[in-house]
Design a protein around this motif. Structure first.
Motif, short mmCIF file in Angstrom:
data_model
loop_
_atom_site.label_atom_id
_atom_site.label_comp_id
_atom_site.label_asym_id
_atom_site.label_seq_id
_atom_site.Cartn_x
_atom_site.Cartn_y
_atom_site.Cartn_z
N ARG A 1 0.83 -1.20 0.00
CA ARG A 1 0.00 0.00 0.00
C ARG A 1 0.87 1.24 0.00
O ARG A 1 1.82 1.35 0.78
CB ARG A 1 -0.90 0.01 1.22
CG ARG A 1 -1.96 -1.10 1.20
CD ARG A 1 -2.88 -0.96 2.42
NE ARG A 1 -3.93 -1.97 2.40
CZ ARG A 1 -4.88 -2.07 3.34
NH1 ARG A 1 -4.88 -1.21 4.36
NH2 ARG A 1 -5.78 -3.01 3.26
N ARG A 2 0.53 2.14 -0.86
CA ARG A 2 1.25 3.40 -0.90
C ARG A 2 0.58 4.41 0.02
O ARG A 2 -0.63 4.39 0.22
CB ARG A 2 1.29 3.94 -2.34
CG ARG A 2 2.09 3.06 -3.30
CD ARG A 2 2.17 3.71 -4.66
NE ARG A 2 2.94 2.90 -5.59
CZ ARG A 2 3.16 3.24 -6.87
NH1 ARG A 2 2.66 4.39 -7.35
NH2 ARG A 2 3.87 2.46 -7.65
N ALA A 3 1.39 5.29 0.53
CA ALA A 3 0.85 6.32 1.42
C ALA A 3 0.01 7.31 0.62
O ALA A 3 0.34 7.65 -0.52
CB ALA A 3 2.00 7.06 2.12
N LYS A 4 -1.08 7.72 1.22
CA LYS A 4 -1.97 8.66 0.55
C LYS A 4 -1.31 10.04 0.48
O LYS A 4 -0.58 10.45 1.39
CB LYS A 4 -3.29 8.76 1.29
CG LYS A 4 -4.10 7.47 1.26
CD LYS A 4 -5.43 7.66 1.97
CE LYS A 4 -6.26 6.39 1.92
NZ LYS A 4 -7.57 6.55 2.62
N LEU A 5 -1.58 10.71 -0.61
CA LEU A 5 -1.04 12.06 -0.79
C LEU A 5 -1.83 13.05 0.05
O LEU A 5 -3.07 13.04 0.04
CB LEU A 5 -1.08 12.46 -2.27
CG LEU A 5 -0.21 11.61 -3.21
CD1 LEU A 5 -0.42 12.08 -4.64
CD2 LEU A 5 1.25 11.70 -2.82
N LYS A 6 -1.13 13.86 0.78
CA LYS A 6 -1.76 14.88 1.59
C LYS A 6 -1.69 16.22 0.87
O LYS A 6 -0.67 16.56 0.26
CB LYS A 6 -1.06 14.98 2.94
CG LYS A 6 -1.20 13.73 3.80
CD LYS A 6 -0.55 13.93 5.15
CE LYS A 6 -0.70 12.69 6.01
NZ LYS A 6 -0.07 12.87 7.34
N GLU A 7 -2.78 16.96 0.96
CA GLU A 7 -2.84 18.28 0.33
C GLU A 7 -2.65 19.35 1.41
O GLU A 7 -3.30 19.33 2.46
CB GLU A 7 -4.19 18.47 -0.36
CG GLU A 7 -4.40 17.53 -1.55
CD GLU A 7 -5.70 17.80 -2.26
OE1 GLU A 7 -6.45 18.67 -1.76
OE2 GLU A 7 -5.96 17.16 -3.28
N PHE A 8 -1.76 20.27 1.12
CA PHE A 8 -1.46 21.37 2.02
C PHE A 8 -1.86 22.69 1.34
O PHE A 8 -1.61 22.87 0.14
CB PHE A 8 0.03 21.41 2.38
CG PHE A 8 0.48 20.21 3.18
CD1 PHE A 8 0.33 20.19 4.55
CD2 PHE A 8 1.02 19.09 2.55
CE1 PHE A 8 0.73 19.10 5.29
CE2 PHE A 8 1.42 18.00 3.27
CZ PHE A 8 1.27 18.00 4.66
#
Length: 444
Positions: free
Chosen positions: A428-435
């Motif tokens: 599983r890849r880490a989810k992209l976080k939006e800043f």
């Protein structure tokens, strides 16, 4: 004119007569005479120096070899050298273009300018085709066909056929491998190919069929005895798996406890030992006094004591040597029995080795199921059984069990046709976080 006398020879003419040089082989020299009248004078003054030299050469051959060369055979005189001298190759000069005669001639005639044909264009054919593709000019391809610049690969990039297409049709798998014979002296210039050892493969011994015959209890309408037997077998397999899981869980628990103890280590105490805390009320001041440790005086041995210890050590060593010699003499008479014992032990070891090989061969005949081969373990066949409540009375209500693809894959692993594998789970890849940046507060 006054007549001259010719009967006598003057003294000047006598002195002009040359003498024979001294013979090289030691024979006495003879004076030369003006006349050889008579057999006696002829035999005395004849020159036999070449004959003496020939005879002397024959005598020297007999002294060196033992007989003359004329009496020797061809095998004694000549030898065919099949090996050669190893130092000759090292003494020969290495190959160099500067040693060629053509190179020397050209270097001497370097002052003469050669006529060179001027090249029409310095642009290579590949660059020319690339430029034509960029300019979208008509260019000819195979069989003088005009290539279309709008098709795939007609742009500025060079797209050529792969190496597999270029070498297609040149390899024949049915031809025998040609053994290359190297000339004498060139063995070290080419790396020899490592010959593959001829070892027996496990699949040559395995006698497991590709498709196993299913158990009678796995039928949709099985007999009661066969169905109970299959259920008990499945129960044993599941119990063995549960015991293995419990054992692994126990090992993991012990490892976790050991790590916890390693982190809580008190200084001055061994690993795993804890020290109880003493309550503050019960503790009483204890007067501490510096304990004086009395040292034991070291008594030095006298000369008589050292001599006595040396004498006792020598006597002890002599007794040990005497016992070893006595034991060795006793074993001389037991040489035959020891030899027979060694032969029996060797035969027993050989029989045990053959028995292990036979047991391994008999085990391999049943396949590699449950054995570790390489990194992973060969999986066993899954027992597909239904309890009495799930059994269907007819084929219409029959529920499918198992997977044919998994069965075939497992069968190929058990028959050593492919190496054992395990399913690779996707990571599983880490989810992209939006800043949200301060300079840009809106999302588009």
């Amino acid at each position: 004119m006054a007549p001259t006398k010719t009967g006598k020879v003057s003294s000047a003419s006598k002195s002009s007569i040359q003498k024979h040089a001294a013979s090289g082989v030691g024979a006495p020299s003879q004076l030369a005479q003006s006349s050889r009248k008579g057999k006696k004078a002829w035999r005395k003054n004849i020159d036999i120096q070449p004959v003496e030299q020939g005879l002397e050469s024959l005598r020297s051959e007999e002294r060196v070899i033992g007989s003359t060369l004329q009496k020797q055979t061809d095998d004694q005189l000549f030898v065919v050298d099949t090996k050669g001298d190893d130092k000759v190759r090292k003494s020969l000069p290495r190959y160099s273009k500067a040693e060629l005669t053509s190179t020397k001639i050209l270097s001497q005639a370097i002052c003469y300018s050669c006529y060179s044909v001027p090249s029409r264009s310095k642009v290579s054919r590949a660059d020319k085709e690339r430029l034509l593709r960029i300019a979208k000019r008509p260019r000819k391809g195979p069989f003088n066909a005009v290539m279309d610049h709008t098709e795939f690969g007609a742009g500025s990039a060079l797209i050529d056929v792969s190496a597999a297409v270029k070498h297609s049709g040149s390899y024949d798998p049915w031809t025998a491998e040609e053994v290359e014979e190297l000339a004498d002296g060139l063995e070290h210039t080419k790396k020899p190919k490592i010959k593959r050892p001829e070892l027996s493969h496990p699949r040559d011994v395995i006698e497991v069929p590709a498709v196993l015959e299913p158990h009678q209890g796995s039928s949709y309408n099985p007999p009661a005895a066969a169905h109970d037997e299959l259920i008990m077998e499945a129960c044993r397999v599941e119990r063995r798996r549960q015991e293995e899981a419990d054992r692994l869980a126990e090992v993991r628990r012990k490892v976790a406890d050991a790590r916890a103890l390693a982190t809580n280590v008190t200084e001055g105490l061994p690993l795993g030992m804890t020290l109880d805390e003493i309550p503050a009320d019960d503790c009483e001041p204890v007067a501490q006094h510096d304990a004086v440790v009395s040292k034991k005086p070291s008594a030095r041995k006298t000369k008589q004591q050292r001599a006595k210890a040396l004498r006792l050590r020598e006597e002890k060593q002599a007794l040990a040597e005497k016992a070893a010699r006595k034991k060795m003499l006793a074993t001389i008479t037991m040489a035959k029995s020891l030899r027979s014992t060694a032969e029996k032990v060797g035969q027993q070891q050989n029989q045990a080795r053959l028995a292990r090989q036979l047991a391994l061969k008999m085990k391999l005949r049943k396949g590699l199921a449950g054995q570790r081969l390489g990194k992973y373990k060969v999986p066993e066949n899954e027992i597909e059984v239904q309890i009495g409540e799930d059994l269907s009375e007819n084929l219409r209500t029959l529920k499918p069990e198992g997977n044919l693809f998994r069965d075939r894959f497992t069968s190929m692993q058990q028959r050593a046709l492919i190496e054992p594998r395990v399913p690779v789970l996707p990571t599983r890849r880490a989810k992209l976080k939006e800043f949200e940046k301060h300079a840009w507060k809106r999302f588009e």
